[in-house]
Design an enzyme around this catalytic site. Structure first.
Site, mmCIF file in Angstrom:
data_model
loop_
_atom_site.group_PDB
_atom_site.id
_atom_site.type_symbol
_atom_site.label_atom_id
_atom_site.label_comp_id
_atom_site.label_asym_id
_atom_site.label_seq_id
_atom_site.Cartn_x
_atom_site.Cartn_y
_atom_site.Cartn_z
ATOM 1 N N ASP A 174 5.987 -14.463 -9.833
ATOM 2 C CA ASP A 174 5.123 -15.166 -10.780
ATOM 3 C C ASP A 174 4.164 -16.118 -10.076
ATOM 4 O OD1 ASP A 174 4.604 -16.193 -13.658
ATOM 5 O OD2 ASP A 174 5.208 -18.017 -12.614
ATOM 6 N N SER B 204 8.085 -19.230 -19.065
ATOM 7 C CA SER B 204 9.442 -19.190 -18.528
ATOM 8 C C SER B 204 10.451 -20.063 -19.251
ATOM 9 C CB SER B 204 9.414 -19.577 -17.039
ATOM 10 O OG SER B 204 8.699 -18.627 -16.296
ATOM 11 N N SER C 103 13.273 -21.284 -15.602
ATOM 12 C CA SER C 103 14.221 -20.170 -15.716
ATOM 13 C C SER C 103 15.649 -20.584 -15.390
ATOM 14 C CB SER C 103 13.771 -18.998 -14.842
ATOM 15 O OG SER C 103 12.486 -18.559 -15.211
ATOM 16 N N ASP D 230 10.573 -13.004 -12.337
ATOM 17 C CA ASP D 230 9.631 -13.845 -13.079
ATOM 18 C C ASP D 230 8.223 -13.255 -13.013
ATOM 19 O OD1 ASP D 230 8.083 -15.977 -14.139
ATOM 20 O OD2 ASP D 230 9.601 -17.407 -13.517
ATOM 21 N N HIS E 22 0.041 -15.881 -10.311
ATOM 22 C CA HIS E 22 -0.799 -16.960 -10.840
ATOM 23 C C HIS E 22 -2.000 -17.229 -9.944
ATOM 24 C CE1 HIS E 22 1.085 -18.303 -14.477
ATOM 25 N NE2 HIS E 22 2.267 -18.472 -13.920
#
EC number: 3.1.3.1
Length: 506
Positions: free
Chosen positions: A346, A121, A186, A71, A350
């Site tokens: 991910d 996602s 996901s 991700d 972020h």
């Protein structure tokens, strides 16, 4: 044989000690003097050329499919992780290969949503698992469903079945593994159909002003949905989404459900006479017997802990969850489909936390390496890609072997800068006395350090650049060129002889 190999790998994972970082302690790397000669590079290139010439497409049937999603794993993330992995073992790092770098076929994927220039996602999961592009924040539905539209979401003509669904129709075993919530966008693409990715439990639906009885949350869909209830393996985080708020979970955290339903119990009850097992920690995971038909492992109240911070005796790694999933799914004689997500790459990006993001990518690499060891390329298709990119940047003209997580030399303003930076996010440093912030005074070894960013935002935005696809096994050669992301699902379905389109079995 496969089971014996898996047991051996699981037994040695935690016994493996970390390799000292010779590069970081010595301040330089040992140069390979052969690299100064043309013969070194010519021999290396000729050896690779011979490998390429001997390569022949595998046009067999993919009995098994393992689909790995990193991700937020951008191209810059891959490059930085290679270097970071090599430097952890004392090399310069640039020449290091990740496990999936060795896969024979590579392509690129375009990750936009129907209504958004850059992907996220939910819509991307619908594309690579369902073969259809959709709107931002929607999962398992067509673009006819707008965000939050329950009526359109409940219209089955708008539903997009996943490869897992089609695999179940063929009698294959199916499963998912993630380091996020098992109800996150996901993994939800494996089994769900929703107009809002944030509807993890009924409380989320109610908070958005919708009726939970009409807009089924993802935990309910996972336990009672047509595809979710058929999954043989479910491993990840998000325990509270399945428990009533009147009950605490194994870590003492109250559940999140307002309807007072215990979906863990309901999951077990639905299995009837089938052998099923619910586990909540690493020991429980490793002790699941190979005769178990259905396994539910919820290892954290919320998302899984970062590898650099997790309790390794209580919380399983992505590698351990992946190996156990393969072991359990391999018991079926018709093959399997397994979805594996390294989700925390991910999460760290972020927050501009590059050190964590690179470490999570290393963990992803380890899980893939383990999967390769216990499967046969002749009948198992392994696909590795990302759902979308991120805005992490690699900048500078450093010497070979320079610490990828460190600072570069002085610039025209006599201040250092970090090799890694971000386009957006919380790592904005501002200015001091009219000058650029001096990052040299920061503690870059802090695991939670947020690397500098150009634009201050509460969380970093995704990147819009293409992401890589790596593939090995039957029909892996079809993953070449620049592909629309939804084509990935169609190639997987073709190779494994499932779905509604053309297949290798035709």
């Amino acid at each position: 044989m496969m089971r014996a190999i898996i047991y051996l790998i699981l037994a040695t994972i935690c016994a493996t000690s970390a390799v000292p970082n010779k590069f970081h302690t010595s301040g330089h790397f040992h140069k390979n003097i052969r690299e100064e000669s043309a013969s070194y590079w010519n021999e290396q290139a000729q050896a690779r050329l011979k490998e390429q010439l001997l390569r022949r497409p595998n046009t067999g049937i993919a009995k098994n499919v393992i689909f790995f999603i990193g991700d937020g794993m951008s191209m810059a993330t891959l490059t930085a992780t290679r270097i970071h992995l090599g430097q952890k073992s004392g090399s310069s790092g640039e020449e290091t290969e990740l496990s999936f770098d060795k896969f024979p076929y590579v392509g690129l994927s375009k990750t936009y949503c129907v209504n958004k220039q850059f992907g996220e996602s939910a819509c991307t999961a619908t594309a690579y698992l369902g073969g259809v592009k959709s709107n931002e924040n929607t999962i398992g539905v067509t673009a006819a469903v707008k965000n939050g539209d329950c009526d359109a979401m409940n219209n089955v003509s708008n539903h997009v079945p996943s490869t897992a669904h089609y695999s179940q129709l063929k009698g294959k075993r199916t499963g998912l593994v993630t380091t996020a919530l098992v109800t996150e966008a996901s993994p939800a693409g494996v089994y769900g159909h929703t107009a809002e990715r944030e509807w993890h439990c009924d409380a989320d639906v109610k908070r958005s002003g919708k009726d939970p009885k009409r807009c089924l949350d993802m935990a309910t869909q996972l336990v009672h949905g047509a595809t979710g209830s058929g999954l043989n393996v479910i491993f990840g985080g998000g325990r509270t989404m399945f428990l009533p708020n009147s009950k605490v979970d194994e870590d003492g955290t109250p559940g999140s459900r307002l309807d007072q339903r215990d979906l863990v119990k309901e999951w077990a009850q639905r299995k009837g006479n089938a052998t099923s097992r619910y586990v909540s920690d690493r020991e429980g995971l490793l002790n699941i017997t190979d005769s178990t038909e259905y396994a539910l492992g919820l290892f954290n109240s919320s998302v899984m802990d970062y590898n650099l911070e997790r309790n390794k005796s209580k919380k399983p790694s992505l590698e351990e969850m992946t190996l156990k999933a393969i072991e359990l799914l391999s018991n079926g004689n018709k093959g399997f489909f397994l979805f594996v997500e390294g989700a925390l790459i991910d999460y760290a990006h972020h927050d501009n936390q590059a050190r964590i993001a690179l470490d999570e990518t290393v963990e992803f690499h380890k899980a893939i390496e383990a999967a390769v060891k216990v499967t046969d390329e002749r009948d198992t298709l392994i696909v590795v890609t990302a759902d979308h990119s991120h805005s992490m940047l690699l900048s500078g003209g450093m010497e070979r072997g320079h610490d990828i997580l460190g600072v570069d030399t002085l610039t025209v303003d006599s201040l250092n800068y970090t090799t890694i930076s971000y386009g957006t996010g919380p790592g904005y440093k501002g200015c001091e006395n009219g000058r650029r912030y001096n990052v040299s005074k920061d503690n870059l070894t802090d695991v939670r350090y947020s690397y500098p960013t150009m634009v201050p935002l509460p969380i970093a935005q995704h990147g819009g650049d293409d992401v890589a696809i790596f593939a090995r096994g039957p029909w892996a050669h079809l993953f070449s060129g620049v592909l629309e992301q939804n084509v990935i699902a169609h190639i997987i379905n073709f190779a494994s002889c499932v779905g509604i389109g053309a297949t290798a079995c035709d």
